[in-house]
Write a protein that holds these residues in place. Structure first.
Motif, PDB file in Angstrom:
ATOM      1  N   THR A 119      12.235 -10.452   3.184  1.00  0.00           N
ATOM      2  CA  THR A 119      12.432  -9.009   3.054  1.00  0.00           C
ATOM      3  C   THR A 119      13.530  -8.727   2.041  1.00  0.00           C
TER       4      THR A 119
ATOM      5  N   SER B 218       3.779  -2.524  -3.702  1.00  0.00           N
ATOM      6  CA  SER B 218       4.280  -2.871  -2.382  1.00  0.00           C
ATOM      7  C   SER B 218       4.901  -1.636  -1.757  1.00  0.00           C
TER       8      SER B 218
ATOM      9  N   ALA C 222       7.550   2.962  -6.352  1.00  0.00           N
ATOM     10  CA  ALA C 222       7.218   1.611  -5.892  1.00  0.00           C
ATOM     11  C   ALA C 222       5.936   1.157  -6.576  1.00  0.00           C
TER      12      ALA C 222
ATOM     13  N   TYR D  91      17.352   0.542   1.479  1.00  0.00           N
ATOM     14  CA  TYR D  91      15.946   0.321   1.145  1.00  0.00           C
ATOM     15  C   TYR D  91      15.480  -0.984   1.788  1.00  0.00           C
ATOM     16  N   ARG D  92      14.216  -0.995   2.234  1.00  0.00           N
ATOM     17  CA  ARG D  92      13.629  -2.195   2.823  1.00  0.00           C
ATOM     18  C   ARG D  92      12.213  -2.365   2.291  1.00  0.00           C
ATOM     19  N   SER D  93      11.894  -3.576   1.837  1.00  0.00           N
ATOM     20  CA  SER D  93      10.566  -3.840   1.287  1.00  0.00           C
ATOM     21  C   SER D  93       9.564  -4.201   2.376  1.00  0.00           C
ATOM     22  N   ASN D  94       8.297  -3.898   2.107  1.00  0.00           N
ATOM     23  CA  ASN D  94       7.170  -4.369   2.920  1.00  0.00           C
ATOM     24  C   ASN D  94       7.275  -3.988   4.395  1.00  0.00           C
TER      25      ASN D  94
ATOM     26  N   LEU E 192       8.972  -4.146  -8.977  1.00  0.00           N
ATOM     27  CA  LEU E 192       8.718  -3.798  -7.583  1.00  0.00           C
ATOM     28  C   LEU E 192       9.163  -2.384  -7.244  1.00  0.00           C
ATOM     29  N   LEU E 193      10.276  -1.942  -7.852  1.00  0.00           N
ATOM     30  CA  LEU E 193      10.843  -0.648  -7.485  1.00  0.00           C
ATOM     31  C   LEU E 193      11.706  -0.140  -8.631  1.00  0.00           C
TER      32      LEU E 193
ATOM     33  N   TRP F 153       7.739   0.418   0.431  1.00  0.00           N
ATOM     34  CA  TRP F 153       9.158   0.405   0.746  1.00  0.00           C
ATOM     35  C   TRP F 153       9.456   1.519   1.738  1.00  0.00           C
TER      36      TRP F 153
END
Length: 317
Positions: free
Chosen positions: A72, A106, A103, A83-86, A55-56, A108
Motif C-alpha cells: 500500500t 488505480s 488518479a 492518501y491511500r492507494s488501492n 499513479l497520481l 485512491w
C-alpha cells in the motif's frame, strides 16, 4: 494536470514496491505564487531501459510517501490530507476545496486529518505515523487517528533494521520502541543546535549525519559521539550496504565510508569521494545505491551498483 513547462522537476523519494520502485516527484516554477505540483510514479528498471507509469498527480505538494509491507502506498500533503492507494479505507472527509487530484489506473482514497503541516510519514496499514512541522505525531491504527507529542521541525522518518526513527533539527532523534517514542542521547561534545539529517546502521551500531559536517556514531552505552567533522562537506544523507556507508554530500558529491570499528578515530575512518555531483539524499534499495539530486531541469536520479562492475547510471523518470 501537469501540462506546462517547469523550471525544476525533482525526484524527492524512491522506495521499493513489489518488483519495482515508487517515486515521489515535484514540479516547480521560478517566481510562482503556487506550491509545487506533485506526482507519484511507479517504475520498473531493466538492464537497458525503464518502464514508467504515473499513479497520481495533485496540485498540492506531497511532502512524503511510504510503502507498507502489503504494498500500500501512503502519502501526505502540505494541507493535511492523507492518501491511500488501492483501497476505500479513508473516508473522504475534511478535504480542502482547492485540492485537485487525478488518479491513473488505480483507486485512491483520502481524508483530511490535521490542520498542522505534515512533513513525513512511516509505517504499516494499521500502525501508521505522521509527523508535523509544529511538533505533532498522528497515529493511525487502521480505524482511528490519535494525537501524540513528537518533535518540532522534523526532517524525516527512517526505517533501519525494522525499527522506526524520527529525526529533526536541534539535535533531535527519537526511536519507536514497543509502541512508544523514546529520545536518544548525545555526548556533551555534540552541539545542541545541529540538525540530524539522516541515519543508518553499520556493524550493529547507529550512525547519524548532519549537514553541518558532522558524522556521529553510537557508542556501546548508546550515546552518540563525534566520529568525524568535515567543515566543508554538508552530509545530507547516509545509508549502508554490506558495512560500507554511502553518503550524500550536497554539492561536494557522493562519498563512501568503510568504518573501522577497532579504531573509531577520524584518521582511521576517512570519507572517499566516489562521484561528483550535487546529491541531497541516498537510499540503498536491494543491491543498488540510489542518490537523489538537488533541483534538476528533468526528473531523474543516479543509481550506483557497487558489485556489478562498479556501475553508475542515470535513471529518467
Amino acid at each position: 494536470m501537469i501540462k506546462d513547462d517547469f523550471d525544476y522537476i525533482t525526484v524527492n523519494k524512491v522506495l521499493f514496491q513489489g518488483s519495482g520502485f515508487v517515486c515521489l516527484q515535484s514540479y516547480e516554477k521560478d517566481n510562482s505564487l503556487y506550491m509545487p505540483l506533485s506526482t507519484i510514479k511507479k517504475m520498473t528498471l531493466y538492464d537497458k531501459y525503464s518502464h514508467k507509469e504515473t499513479l497520481l498527480t495533485t496540485n498540492v505538494t506531497l511532502t512524503d510517501i511510504t510503502v507498507s509491507s502489503f504494498g500500500t502506498i501512503w502519502a501526505i500533503d502540505m494541507l493535511g490530507h492523507l492518501y491511500r492507494s488501492n483501497s476505500d479505507g479513508l473516508s473522504g472527509a475534511h478535504l480542502d476545496e482547492n485540492l485537485e487530484i487525478q488518479a491513473y489506473g488505480s483507486k485512491w482514497s483520502l481524508q483530511g486529518i490535521t490542520n498542522q503541516t505534515p512533513v513525513c510519514l512511516i509505517g504499516e496499514n494499521d500502525d501508521l505515523w505522521i509527523a508535523t512541522q509544529e511538533g505533532g505525531l498522528i497515529h493511525y491504527d487502521g480505524q482511528d487517528f490519535t494525537k501524540h507529542s513528537g518533535i518540532k521541525q522534523p526532517i524525516r522518518f527512517k526505517r533501519v533494521n525494522g525499527h522506526y526513527f524520527l529525526i529533526g533539527y536541534h539535535r533531535q532523534l527519537m526511536q519507536y520502541v514497543q509502541g512508544q517514542w523514546q529520545t536518544l542521547s548525545f555526548d556533551a561534545s555534540v552541539p545542541a543546535d545541529i540538525p540530524i539529517n539522516d541515519l543508518t546502521m553499520v556493524n550493529g551500531h547507529l550512525l547519524v549525519v548532519s549537514n553541518l559536517g558532522l558524522i556521529l556514531y553510537q557508542q556501546s552505552d548508546n550515546v552518540f559521539s563525534i566520529l568525524r567533522y568535515t567543515a566543508n562537506i554538508p552530509w545530507f544523507g547516509c545509508d549502508a550496504l554490506q558495512d560500507t556507508v554511502y553518503l550524500a554530500g550536497g554539492s561536494s558529491g557522493a562519498y563512501q565510508l568503510s568504518l573501522n570499528t577497532d579504531e573509531l578515530s577520524a584518521d582511521k575512518n576517512e570519507v572517499i569521494l566516489i562521484k561528483k555531483g550535487h546529491f541531497v539524499a541516498v537510499t540503498v534499495l536491494g543491491r543498488r545505491v540510489v542518490f537523489l539530486q538537488a533541483l534538476t531541469s528533468s526528473a531523474n536520479f543516479v543509481c550506483h551498483i557497487p558489485f556489478k562492475q562498479n556501475r553508475w547510471f542515470l535513471v529518467h523518470t
